[in-house]
Design a protein around this motif. Sequence first.
Motif, PDB file in Angstrom:
ATOM      1  N   HIS A  64     157.265  53.048 -26.307  1.00  0.00           N
ATOM      2  CA  HIS A  64     156.074  52.687 -27.038  1.00  0.00           C
ATOM      3  C   HIS A  64     156.145  51.397 -26.980  1.00  0.00           C
ATOM      4  N   HIS A  99     148.905  50.308 -27.429  1.00  0.00           N
ATOM      5  CA  HIS A  99     147.901  50.280 -28.399  1.00  0.00           C
ATOM      6  C   HIS A  99     146.229  49.958 -28.116  1.00  0.00           C
ATOM      7  N   GLU A 148     147.113  54.316 -28.500  1.00  0.00           N
ATOM      8  CA  GLU A 148     147.141  54.663 -29.733  1.00  0.00           C
ATOM      9  C   GLU A 148     145.937  54.324 -30.618  1.00  0.00           C
ATOM     10  N   ASP A 181     148.314  58.619 -34.313  1.00  0.00           N
ATOM     11  CA  ASP A 181     148.972  58.428 -35.410  1.00  0.00           C
ATOM     12  C   ASP A 181     148.239  58.653 -36.456  1.00  0.00           C
ATOM     13  N   HIS A 183     149.070  58.667 -39.573  1.00  0.00           N
ATOM     14  CA  HIS A 183     149.204  57.626 -40.702  1.00  0.00           C
ATOM     15  C   HIS A 183     147.818  56.667 -40.544  1.00  0.00           C
ATOM     16  N   ASN A 184     147.944  56.369 -39.503  1.00  0.00           N
ATOM     17  CA  ASN A 184     146.688  55.306 -39.116  1.00  0.00           C
ATOM     18  C   ASN A 184     145.288  55.895 -39.409  1.00  0.00           C
ATOM     19  N   HIS A 212     152.426  60.531 -34.260  1.00  0.00           N
ATOM     20  CA  HIS A 212     153.275  59.643 -35.157  1.00  0.00           C
ATOM     21  C   HIS A 212     153.147  60.020 -36.703  1.00  0.00           C
ATOM     22  N   ASP A 225     149.284  50.119 -43.149  1.00  0.00           N
ATOM     23  CA  ASP A 225     150.106  51.136 -42.245  1.00  0.00           C
ATOM     24  C   ASP A 225     151.260  50.113 -41.949  1.00  0.00           C
ATOM     25  N   HIS A 227     154.542  51.332 -42.327  1.00  0.00           N
ATOM     26  CA  HIS A 227     155.937  52.101 -41.746  1.00  0.00           C
ATOM     27  C   HIS A 227     156.944  51.704 -42.789  1.00  0.00           C
ATOM     28  N   GLU A 255     157.903  57.183 -37.670  1.00  0.00           N
ATOM     29  CA  GLU A 255     158.216  55.735 -37.346  1.00  0.00           C
ATOM     30  C   GLU A 255     158.490  55.085 -38.737  1.00  0.00           C
TER      31      GLU A 255
END
Length: 507
Positions: A64, A99, A148, A181, A183-184, A212, A225, A227, A255
Motif C-alpha cells: 500500500h 492514493h 484509495e 477505506d 474510515h475515510n 480498510h 483520519d 489511524h 490500519e
Amino acid sequence: MTRLGVGLTYLPGLDRITDACADLLDVVEVEPQTLWRSRTDGGITLDEEALRRIADLPGARLLHGVGNPVGGCRPPDRGHTALVGELAERLGAPWVSEHLAFNRVGGRRDGFRTGFMLPPCPTPGGSRRGIGSVRAMAAALPVPLAVEIGANYLRPRPGELSDGEFARRVAEGSGCGLLLDLHNVLANERNGRGGVDELLAALPLERVWEVHLAGGVEYRGYWLDAHSGLPDEELTALAERILPRLPALRAVLFEVTPSAVPQLDPAAVRELLARMRAMWPAVAPLPPLRPLPPVLPGQSPRPPDGPSPDDPAGPYGADGPADSVDPEEWEEALGGLAIGREPGTALARELAEDPAIPLIRDLVTEFRGSALAGSLRWTVRLLLLTVGGPGMRELLDGYVLACPPQLFATEEAFAFAAHLRRVRPRVRWLDDVLELDLGLIRAQVDGQSCTVHLGTDPTALMADLGAGRLPVDPPRGTFQVRLVDDSRPAAGTSSGPADRAASALPG
C-alpha cells in the motif's frame, strides 16, 4: 487463492500485536516507503532487516503506497513505481494500492511537495488527469493497481463532481480496482462532504478489492483520519453492513499509525480481527484477479444488469458539470496554501476562505515536526531544553515557510539543518550536536562509517542530553568521532552512545 482474508498493516514496533494475533492474520499489508532509506547521494536503498522481519510474519502480503499518489496532474514518480513493482514481485503481492490524491505540484524547476496528500481537482478535467496518472502507474507495475478514496476536509464547492462520482470516473476510465477505506468515507460524512450511502451508490462496487478500517480523533472541529487506534462502533457497524455488498472483495485490513501502537491492546486487536472475519462471510470462489478493462466513451460503465449510468458518454466524456477550474491551477492554489504560501490567485483566495486550510497547514507542520523529532533527535532535544516549546514552534514555523516539504525524514533533517545554520539561533553546542545528528544519519542511510569533527566532547554532550538536561561545562577541544550504524555488520567500529544512537534513527 483469490480471497486473502483479514489482517493489518505492518509497522515497526507492532511485533507484540502480530505475535498475539498470528493465528488470525490471513494477510499483512506493507507500506513500501517505510522500508526505503534515502541515501545522501540521492539513491534509495531497501531496509533488508525490516524486510526479513516481514518475511517471518504469517499470511499473504499486500503493498500500500503512501508517497506516490495517482490523482494529480503530475504523473507518478517512475523510479518509485519501479521500486514498488520490484517489491511486489519479491513479496508475491497479488496487487498494489495507492492514493487517489496529489502531493507534488508543478514541474522540475518550479515544483514542490505539499507534505500532505491533498484532494485532486473534482471536475471532469481533473478526473481525466487522474485517469492518465493511474494508467501510467498501472502500466509500469507487474501486478494490478487499486486506488484509495481519501479523506477530504474541504467544503464541497458548487459545480464539483461528488467524491463518489469522481472516483467512479477514474476507476472506470483507467480500469483500476478500488480500495475502500471506510474510515475515510465516514470521516468525510462527519465533516460534511456527503453521506456514506450517497458515495457508495456512485461507486462501482464490483471494483472494490480491498477495505480498510481505522480509528480517528476529533481535532479543531474536524474528524481526522488519524489511524489513532481501534475503529469505533459506528464504523464497525458500517463495515458489517457494507462488506457483504462487495462481490469482488479480497482483503480487509486494520490500519494504525506508529504513534498509536504502544497503546494498542493485543486482546482488543484479536477481538477486532475475529469480528472482521465474522462480518465478511465466505462466498463462492472469486474469479482470478486481473486488470479490469477501462470503460470507453459510449460504453455503459455498469454491468448489463446494473443501474443505468448517469453519463452515457462514459466516465471521461464531455458531459456532466463543466470544468469550473483548471486542474493545474487547482493544485498550484491548494498545494501553495497547504505549505503556508499567501494566496496569489482568485482561486487561491477563494480556497483560503475554507476553514479546512488552517487545519491542513497545521497538519503539515505537525508531520514535518514529527519527522524532525525522529531524525534529529539530539538536536531537537537541545533546542527544546534551550528555547522551550514556544521557541521551537517559532523555529519550525519559520522553517516550514522557508522550505517546502521533503519526502523522506532524512531529507527533512538536512534541510532543517541548513535552515538552522542560516538563522543561527542562540543555542550553545548547536553546531556540534547538529553535526553529530547528521553524521549518525549518514552512517545509517549510506551503510558505512562517517567521521565528524567536533569542538566539544560528544560523550558528555549525549550523556546529558540523553538524561533530559542541558550539558554542564562539557570538555572543549578537538574531537574526531567515527560513527557507524550498529544494526549493520561493520569492522573496526567504536563503542559509545553515539554508535548506539545511529541505529535508532528512522529514514
